[in-house]
Design an enzyme around this catalytic site. Structure first.
Site, PDB file in Angstrom:
ATOM      1  N   ASP A   1      -9.977   3.306  -3.570  1.00  0.00           N
ATOM      2  CA  ASP A   1     -10.708   2.086  -3.205  1.00  0.00           C
ATOM      3  C   ASP A   1     -12.094   2.017  -3.840  1.00  0.00           C
ATOM      4  O   ASP A   1     -12.807   3.013  -3.937  1.00  0.00           O
ATOM      5  CB  ASP A   1     -10.899   2.028  -1.689  1.00  0.00           C
ATOM      6  CG  ASP A   1      -9.609   1.675  -0.961  1.00  0.00           C
ATOM      7  OD1 ASP A   1      -8.545   1.617  -1.612  1.00  0.00           O
ATOM      8  OD2 ASP A   1      -9.674   1.462   0.262  1.00  0.00           O
TER       9      ASP A   1
ATOM     10  N   ASP B   1       0.827  -1.207   0.000  1.00  0.00           N
ATOM     11  CA  ASP B   1       0.000   0.000   0.000  1.00  0.00           C
ATOM     12  C   ASP B   1       0.867   1.266   0.000  1.00  0.00           C
ATOM     13  O   ASP B   1       2.100   1.189  -0.072  1.00  0.00           O
ATOM     14  CB  ASP B   1      -0.930  -0.056   1.221  1.00  0.00           C
ATOM     15  CG  ASP B   1      -2.323   0.483   0.916  1.00  0.00           C
ATOM     16  OD1 ASP B   1      -2.460   1.329   0.018  1.00  0.00           O
ATOM     17  OD2 ASP B   1      -3.279   0.039   1.594  1.00  0.00           O
TER      18      ASP B   1
END
Lengths: 375, 375
Positions: B182, B125
């Site tokens: 997302d 990430d």
């Protein structure tokens, strides 16, 4: 699955142009076997433009019987009997660049004909396309027609970069696409097509779909169809090293029947070929560039499957000798990481280094290394 | 060679967020086996953020013992014993998005730790990256560190599209890269991330390197960590069909322990999965788009290895029923070419067509077909 690594082979155009015939192709096939080119990975023997007869027969392309008295299928069979693959050429327009009949409006029957001849590779050119016709759609048509034959045929899109084929070539079924106009046998052409025009294209390449900066001029020395002054041995080394780092198709363009030892040493260097054919299939990219006054140096890197990194350190300028560097940080390596460095031209292990490797490189020459992190 | 087709599996984030533990992962593994998900191709069971302990031990990341009393290696071993692969999560910054310890400055030791735990997949990430640090270089570092472990680990770059990871993700060693922020469990999110943001990215994908429009929300129905209203069954069909056409990684995000039959029917449709996993590995692209007033229809096509073409015909607008078309010419097919058309949701052969296939499609639904040229 086709072209999982960049296709390797030979194409008649760069040296021979119109001077092609059955004997040349058979001799080239024999040299591929006898000189170890086949065993080094050079697989595809490709006949370029100017092979066809003036008329279609029953709607089908056919060959010039003066050049190919025994026909194309016999040559294809001979290539296969020698453990090689066989390639042909056509064009998306009404005529080829050499003004012979081409495949516009005949895509399906021509794909079928090539499949029946046992063709394994098709170079598909972009001359004489009717005005207003969508170029990418023409390449999509032939890609679809080739796939529908059921025969595995490498599809080489030769669209010269006109409509940015890297943006649609893979979706059109292409396994490789030319990114520029034709290469010439000159240092200026290698600089332009190789060093300047490929750097931005790395993200578009990968297993099964490659950027094609055109065929090799290594070993031409100013002779043949695309001759333009020729290059020095060192310049040919730069050319070959960059094409290996770029994961470019390696299509030999010289007359392999008369290669000198330097040409053999370049084209048959197994460690450089292994960089080109590395199964990770990542195209190399420029990690460093110095350009002031007459000093021009570039460093290119290609990550390899085993965790090592192939690095080319090029002195592209006029300064006779120049220190060129590959700092670890630019390669994603921690500066403290100990790495083995190997000279890929000589196969010599140069020792263990941290932080950076630097080498004195002569003008228009390259030092080609592999950096392997030590566990 | 890793990720030669888009990775398939499950990830804990979309439904569970912080609510993860050993029992959940073991149960999910069991469901993967018992419900046929494993045999349908879903391979990677991945623990997302919020698995780690607050402190490193001997410089190494370690797990939250409350959540994972038997440790990560035991879970990895269990996944492998069931014929599955095992994935973990870390972050390029100092801390993860959930504020746990991450890998900045520890890339090599963390890669080594994951390798020793038997990790097969790492989602990496992009939170808490120190100001001024070059993002792509951080991803390159971890890619290099993973490759240097010698263990084959799929490297999933989760950089949200910030620095256009499609332009450098493959060279950084990535096998897939997120292209956007997302996903949420809503029709608006599917439209935005899927239909609007992926169309230009097709040329960057291929075997071993895929665009990732984020994990599936199929079957969530408004429950869980990324819930946002939920979708209808038809909207989940659109989502799954598009992800298959996009050659996107298929990472299930719902609670597989409580799937309803519709969710099973979508996620386990073998003919749609075959489109996603087709070995030619070309990402689909938009071939037609109609957008006026409340009528929005799109047609997407994905060329397949066998010469057939998968086509999704979507009614994205509010009109209850709409005719959506796939004209042959837009697919690279000659209009006269006779083709078999098969409905991929039902497995029904719809007959032989020329020139065009059209279907009535309900609002927010899709007709998914395969067009196969007849020899």
């Amino acid at each position: 699955m086709l072209a999982q690594t960049p296709p390797m082979g030979w194409n008649s155009w760069n040296t021979f142009g119109d001077n092609i015939d059955e004997a040349l192709i058979r001799d080239t096939i024999d040299v591929f076997v006898n000189e170890g080119l086949r065993d080094a990975g050079y697989t595809y023997v490709v006949i370029d433009d100017l092979w066809a007869a003036d008329k279609r027969v029953n709607g089908r392309l056919t060959w010039d019987t003066a050049k190919f008295p025994n026909g194309i299928k016999a040559l294809s069979d001979y290539a296969h009997s020698q453990g090689l693959k066989f390639g042909m050429y056509s064009c998306a327009g009404t005529h080829t660049c050499g003004n012979q009949l081409a495949s516009y409006g005949h895509e399906e029957i021509d794909a079928q004909t090539f499949a029946e001849w046992g063709v394994d590779f098709l170079k598909y050119d972009y001359c004489h396309v009717p005005a207003g016709v969508n170029g990418p759609m023409l390449f999509r048509r032939m890609g679809q027609a080739l796939r529908a034959t059921g025969r595995p045929i490498v599809y080489s899109i030769c669209e010269w970069g006109t409509n940015k084929p890297w943006e649609w070539g893979a979706q059109a079924g292409g396994h490789m696409w030319r990114t520029t106009g034709d290469i010439a046998d000159s240092w200026e052409s290698i600089l332009d097509i190789g060093f300047q025009r490929q750097a931005e294209l790395a993200p578009y390449a990968g297993p099964g779909h490659w950027n094609d900066p055109d065929m090799l001029v290594v070993g031409m020395y100013g002779k043949g169809n695309v001759a333009q002054g020729g290059c020095t041995d060192a310049e040919y080394r730069c050319h070959f090293a960059l094409w290996c780092l770029l994961a470019a198709p390696l299509m030999i363009g010289c007359d392999v029947r008369s290669m000198n030892q330097t040409t053999r040493d370049i084209l048959l260097n197994h460690e450089l070929i292994a960089v080109n054919q590395d199964p990770l299939g990542r195209q190399g990219y420029r990690v460093g560039q110095v350009d002031y006054a007459y000093e021009i140096a570039e460093t290119w890197a290609k990550p390899l499957l085993d965790g090592s990194i192939a690095v080319g350190m090029f002195n592209l300028g006029k300064r006779q000798q120049r220190l060129v560097s590959a700092p670890w940080e630019s390669l994603g390596l921690h500066p403290e990481r100990a790495c083995q460095v190997r000279d890929l031209w000589t196969g010599e292990n140069l020792g263990v280094f941290t932080a950076c490797f630097s080498a004195h490189v002569a003008s228009h020459d390259v030092t080609m290394i592999k950096i392997t992190p030590i566990a």
